[in-house]
Structures are given as C-alpha cells and as structure tokens.
Design a protein around this motif. Structure first.
Motif, mmCIF file in Angstrom:
data_model
loop_
_atom_site.group_PDB
_atom_site.id
_atom_site.type_symbol
_atom_site.label_atom_id
_atom_site.label_comp_id
_atom_site.label_asym_id
_atom_site.label_seq_id
_atom_site.Cartn_x
_atom_site.Cartn_y
_atom_site.Cartn_z
ATOM 1 N N GLU A 130 0.974 -1.163 0.286
ATOM 2 C CA GLU A 130 0.012 -0.010 0.233
ATOM 3 C C GLU A 130 1.005 1.027 -0.041
ATOM 4 O OE1 GLU A 130 -2.235 -3.438 1.115
ATOM 5 O OE2 GLU A 130 -0.277 -2.695 2.137
ATOM 6 N N GLU A 131 2.026 1.282 0.731
ATOM 7 C CA GLU A 131 2.805 2.266 0.804
ATOM 8 C C GLU A 131 3.501 2.636 -0.542
ATOM 9 O OE1 GLU A 131 3.877 2.419 5.438
ATOM 10 O OE2 GLU A 131 5.131 1.112 4.166
ATOM 11 N N LEU A 132 3.984 1.297 -1.232
ATOM 12 C CA LEU A 132 4.869 1.496 -2.631
ATOM 13 C C LEU A 132 3.570 2.115 -3.481
ATOM 14 C CD1 LEU A 132 7.546 0.915 -3.238
ATOM 15 C CD2 LEU A 132 6.494 -1.328 -4.032
ATOM 16 N N ILE A 168 -3.375 1.105 -14.758
ATOM 17 C CA ILE A 168 -2.716 -0.274 -14.574
ATOM 18 C C ILE A 168 -1.648 -0.382 -13.566
ATOM 19 C CG2 ILE A 168 -1.319 -2.236 -15.679
ATOM 20 C CD1 ILE A 168 -1.974 -0.960 -18.323
ATOM 21 N N CYS A 169 -1.472 -1.277 -12.755
ATOM 22 C CA CYS A 169 -0.670 -1.456 -11.536
ATOM 23 C C CYS A 169 -0.338 -2.921 -11.451
ATOM 24 C CB CYS A 169 -1.239 -0.916 -10.365
ATOM 25 S SG CYS A 169 -0.262 -0.865 -8.830
ATOM 26 N N ALA A 170 1.014 -3.142 -11.322
ATOM 27 C CA ALA A 170 1.331 -4.502 -11.084
ATOM 28 C C ALA A 170 2.319 -4.795 -9.927
ATOM 29 C CB ALA A 170 1.916 -5.178 -12.225
ATOM 30 N N PHE A 171 2.352 -5.496 -9.168
ATOM 31 C CA PHE A 171 3.189 -5.938 -8.237
ATOM 32 C C PHE A 171 4.005 -7.345 -8.255
ATOM 33 C CE2 PHE A 171 4.444 -7.526 -4.076
ATOM 34 C CZ PHE A 171 5.521 -6.516 -3.532
ATOM 35 N N ALA A 172 5.333 -7.407 -8.163
ATOM 36 C CA ALA A 172 5.847 -8.825 -7.990
ATOM 37 C C ALA A 172 6.973 -8.673 -6.946
ATOM 38 C CB ALA A 172 6.751 -9.055 -9.302
ATOM 39 N N ILE A 181 9.244 -13.049 -0.813
ATOM 40 C CA ILE A 181 8.961 -12.105 0.565
ATOM 41 C C ILE A 181 8.137 -10.998 0.245
ATOM 42 C CG2 ILE A 181 11.325 -12.710 1.507
ATOM 43 C CD1 ILE A 181 12.549 -10.723 0.023
ATOM 44 N N PRO A 182 7.661 -10.247 1.317
ATOM 45 C CA PRO A 182 6.874 -9.216 1.072
ATOM 46 C C PRO A 182 7.341 -7.920 0.836
ATOM 47 C CG PRO A 182 6.914 -9.638 3.558
ATOM 48 C CD PRO A 182 7.872 -10.683 2.631
ATOM 49 N N ILE A 183 8.651 -7.673 0.154
ATOM 50 C CA ILE A 183 8.926 -6.824 -0.433
ATOM 51 C C ILE A 183 9.062 -6.939 -1.897
ATOM 52 C CG2 ILE A 183 10.124 -5.390 1.544
ATOM 53 C CD1 ILE A 183 12.787 -6.571 0.704
ATOM 54 N N ARG A 232 1.000 -10.097 -8.896
ATOM 55 C CA ARG A 232 -0.413 -10.065 -8.837
ATOM 56 C C ARG A 232 -0.701 -8.630 -9.456
ATOM 57 N NH1 ARG A 232 1.661 -10.403 -4.076
ATOM 58 N NH2 ARG A 232 0.914 -8.545 -2.516
ATOM 59 N N PRO A 233 -1.767 -8.440 -10.043
ATOM 60 C CA PRO A 233 -2.225 -7.131 -10.488
ATOM 61 C C PRO A 233 -2.989 -6.369 -9.288
ATOM 62 C CG PRO A 233 -3.781 -8.617 -11.347
ATOM 63 C CD PRO A 233 -2.586 -9.479 -10.752
ATOM 64 N N ILE A 234 -2.842 -5.209 -9.416
ATOM 65 C CA ILE A 234 -3.475 -4.388 -8.171
ATOM 66 C C ILE A 234 -4.750 -3.505 -8.950
ATOM 67 C CG2 ILE A 234 -3.263 -2.645 -6.390
ATOM 68 C CD1 ILE A 234 -1.532 -5.220 -5.846
ATOM 69 N N ASP A 235 -5.986 -3.703 -8.095
ATOM 70 C CA ASP A 235 -6.844 -2.963 -8.996
ATOM 71 C C ASP A 235 -6.989 -1.721 -8.311
ATOM 72 O OD1 ASP A 235 -9.519 -2.277 -9.581
ATOM 73 O OD2 ASP A 235 -10.629 -3.992 -9.270
ATOM 74 N N LEU A 236 -6.535 -0.481 -9.252
ATOM 75 C CA LEU A 236 -6.566 0.621 -8.675
ATOM 76 C C LEU A 236 -7.820 1.349 -8.362
ATOM 77 C CD1 LEU A 236 -3.957 2.236 -11.273
ATOM 78 C CD2 LEU A 236 -3.781 1.639 -8.886
#
Length: 411
Positions: free
Chosen positions: A10-12, A31-35, A58-60, A401-405
């Motif tokens: 969330e902070e990122l 569009i937002c994606a996190f890995a 890991i969660p970073i 995963r994708p992040i739903d903005l």
C-alpha cells in the motif's frame, strides 16, 4: 533493537500514485502490477545446473504503475524509476516501431525492455500500444534478494494487463511460462546467464509456504512454513554485488565444463559424489570445486525441504551451515563480511542455522531463528559486525499479482 520496517504494498502504491500525478498532471494511471522479491533458504547456484532450489517469496518487491496511451502518440514507451539506489538515468523512452535491442544505457532498463521485447514476440499483438510506466522497488538493489527478477515479473504482469484484450487463448501465459520469459529477458538483455529460480519464485510464491523447485522440468512443491515461533532473518551486509561483472558467468562456465567432462549435459545428471571424485582428474581444480558444491548442494536441498516440512529445524539449520561452508570453500563466492555475519549468528542461542543467500560476493545472509531470540541475534550482529548491516524479518508471501486501482481508490 528490531528489524527494519518493511515498505508495504500500500505504501509503495501511494508513493507511485503521488509521483504519477505530479509528473502527469490531471491524469490517472489505470494499470498497476506488483511482484515480490525472494530469499533462497538453500540451493544456491543450483538453478542453472538443473538442480533443486528452495526459496520463498518475500513481502517486499517491485510495483509498476502506468497507462496505455492514445494511438496518436505513436508507439513510444516511457519508463521512469523512483529508485534512489540507481545512479544512471532515471528515465528513458523506446520506440516500438524499431526492433527492440539491449540498451547501452541505462543498464537497469534492460530488465523492462527485455520483457517487453519477448512479450511482444510471444503474443504478436495486432497493434503495439504506447504506454508510460513508473517503477518503484522496496527490494535492496544488489542485496541478493532478486530486485531484478521482481522488476521483470512486475513488467510481465503490467504487459498482460495492457494487452489483455488482444490475447488469443492459446497465447495466454501460465505462471511458469511468464517466469521462463522473464528469465530469458535477463539472459538475453542484461547478459546474465542466470537460472529461473528468482523469476519462478516471484511468480509462484504463496503465503505461508516455501517452494521446492525442480529446475530440470520447472515443477515445484509447496512446503508449509508458517511456524509462529520461528522466523527468517535476512541480514544485508550492504556490500554490493554485480551479476554482470564476469565472475558469475565464469562460474556458470565451470559448471558446464564439469558436466561435459563427466559425460553429462548438466550437473543434475551426476548421480553421486563418488562419480565426481572418479572424474576429478579430468578437470581443473576450480572446475572440480564448483561441481563439488553443486552436487552436494543438490543433496542438501532435497533433504532440507523434508526437514522443514517435518519441523526439524535443528537439521535444517545444520545443512544451512554446511551450505555456507561449501559456498565459501568450493564455490568461492562468500566474502569476509558474509562469513562474519554467519559466525556472529551461529553464536546466538536460538539460532538454528545461517548462510549466505544469493549470488554472493556481498549481499545478504539468511538465518533461521527462534522468534524469542530474534532481538538478541540482531543485537549480537550489530555489535560485532564491522560494517553497517540492515535487518529484515520475513514471512513467506504470495507471488506476483495485478492491483485493482479502482478498488484501492475506493477504500
């Protein structure tokens, strides 16, 4: 004294949204994606030898936020990183009308450009889409926690979202295919002869589990690891390593040479340590040492997954120390700082085991420790280590995963 506060997803996201709105006023990303990054518990320098690895996500990690652009803007793609660790140019553009080739500068750009080139080659879209993308990572650069793979996989997820309406069913990438594509991007564009472990873990991670990956056929088994009395401490030596410096490639070549001299395609096919010893006179000393580590590490990694699955932390810790000694003595990728961190951790009651993790010559150690001994372990290392270490307490997390903005903005 405690571990570093981890930057949350969330902070990122908030950091990237703020930067996007400032740079592109009156516009919103779509569009937002996190890995995530990864830490390897055991099985080092094993993946490119078709052996086993045993990492966890890991969660970073890395987040990419952006937007597809109007066709009138041509076929240019704009990239910018918010990373303060990168000393090169922070932004660049490429034109998709031309053949996409590796960049001379900035070097970090090859992690995203390589994925873009191979992705377009794979799906062959009817029309290439221009886009803008801002990139931020919470993974320490050069720390051996897969900052590069997290960038690549986040880019892969970003592109899937950008081109989702142009997919044919037979072109949809599975998670394993995405990992392989991102691995090839690093090999071909960043010129790193890596294996698939980092990208695989970033794609396939699962909360509460480590992953035993068979790099011969890219299959895996989830091993439950959610003991609340035990934790993973990662200690960053803050000595930087550089995979493209040449040493990594030399060691890959040593391993390939050893396999060939023993009559095999890869070191995975060497069945026993006895077979290696029988062929020892066929190879140079350094080549033998690299093979010795890889073959013994394969045995340790298979055993280690069973130890962790059964909650036998004493035995898992024992082979962590064995792994570090093998990496120091036979693969020769440890360094004075990493050795010191391992020995300091070894002297703390409640520590089961510790070892260097990642490519080596700097970066991080991973330590399996009782939760109630974590503070003492950190204090002991901080007091005894000659440098300025950073500490991270990690639990296994989910993969890319994708992040739903829209959903995020409504909360």
């Amino acid at each position: 004294m405690s571990a570093e506060k981890l930057t949350t997803v969330e902070e990122l996201q908030a950091k990237l949204l703020d930067a996007y709105r400032k740079e592109f006023s009156n516009d919103e990303p779509t569009i937002c994606a996190f890995a995530p990054g990864r830490v390897n518990l055991i099985g080092e320098h094993s993946d490119y030898n078709d052996c086993f690895v045993f990492p966890m996500a890991i969660p970073i990690g890395t987040m990419i936020i952006g937007k597809g652009l109007d066709e009138t803007e041509g076929e240019k793609c704009y990239f910018r990183t918010l990373s303060e660790d990168i000393k090169e140019a922070k932004s660049f553009e490429i034109d998709q009308k031309e053949k996409i080739t590796p960049l001379e500068s900035p070097k970090w750009g090859n992690y995203v450009v390589g994925v873009l080139a191979l992705f377009l080659e794979r799906i062959k879209p009817n029309k290439k889409r221009p886009f803008r993308a801002l990139i931020a990572t919470s993974v320490p650069i050069g720390g051996g926690l897969s900052s590069s793979a997290s960038i690549e996989v986040a880019m892969g997820i970003f592109l899937e979202l950008l081109y989702k309406d142009q997919y044919a069913n037979d072109l949809q990438l599975s998670k394993v295919e995405m990992a392989l594509l991102c691995c090839k991007a690093e090999q071909d564009f960043a010129n790193v002869p890596c294996g698939v472990m980092d990208q695989y873990t970033s794609c396939m991670g699962k909360a509460g589990h480590a992953i035993l990956v068979d790099c011969h056929d890219n299959t895996s088994k989830l091993i439950k690891f959610d003991d609340k009395d035990t934790c993973i401490l990662v200690t960053n030596s803050n000595v930087k390593h550089e995979l493209s410096s040449g040493t990594f490639a030399e060691n890959v070549q040593h391993c390939q040479d050893a396999a060939k001299l023993l009559g095999h395609k890869t070191l995975r096919d060497v069945s026993t340590m006895e077979e290696l010893e029988e062929g020892r006179n066929k190879m140079p000393a350094a080549t033998y040492r690299r093979a010795h580590h890889v073959i013994s590490e394969r045995i340790r990694t298979e055993a280690g997954a069973k130890f962790l699955e059964n909650g036998d932390y004493d035995e898992f810790g024992r082979i962590m120390y064995e792994s570090h000694e093998s990496l120091r003595k036979y693969f020769e990728v440890s360094c004075e700082e990493l050795d010191q961190l391992v020995e300091l951790a070894r002297g703390v009651d409640g520590v089961y085991g510790s070892r260097m993790t990642g490519a080596g010559n700097g970066g991080c150690t991973v330590t399996l420790v009782k939760k109630d001994s974590l503070k003492k372990c950190i204090e002991t290392i901080k007091k005894g280590y000659k440098g300025k270490p950073s500490f991270y307490e990690f639990e296994p997390c989910d993969g890319a995963r994708p992040i739903d903005l829209k959903k995020s903005n409504n909360n």
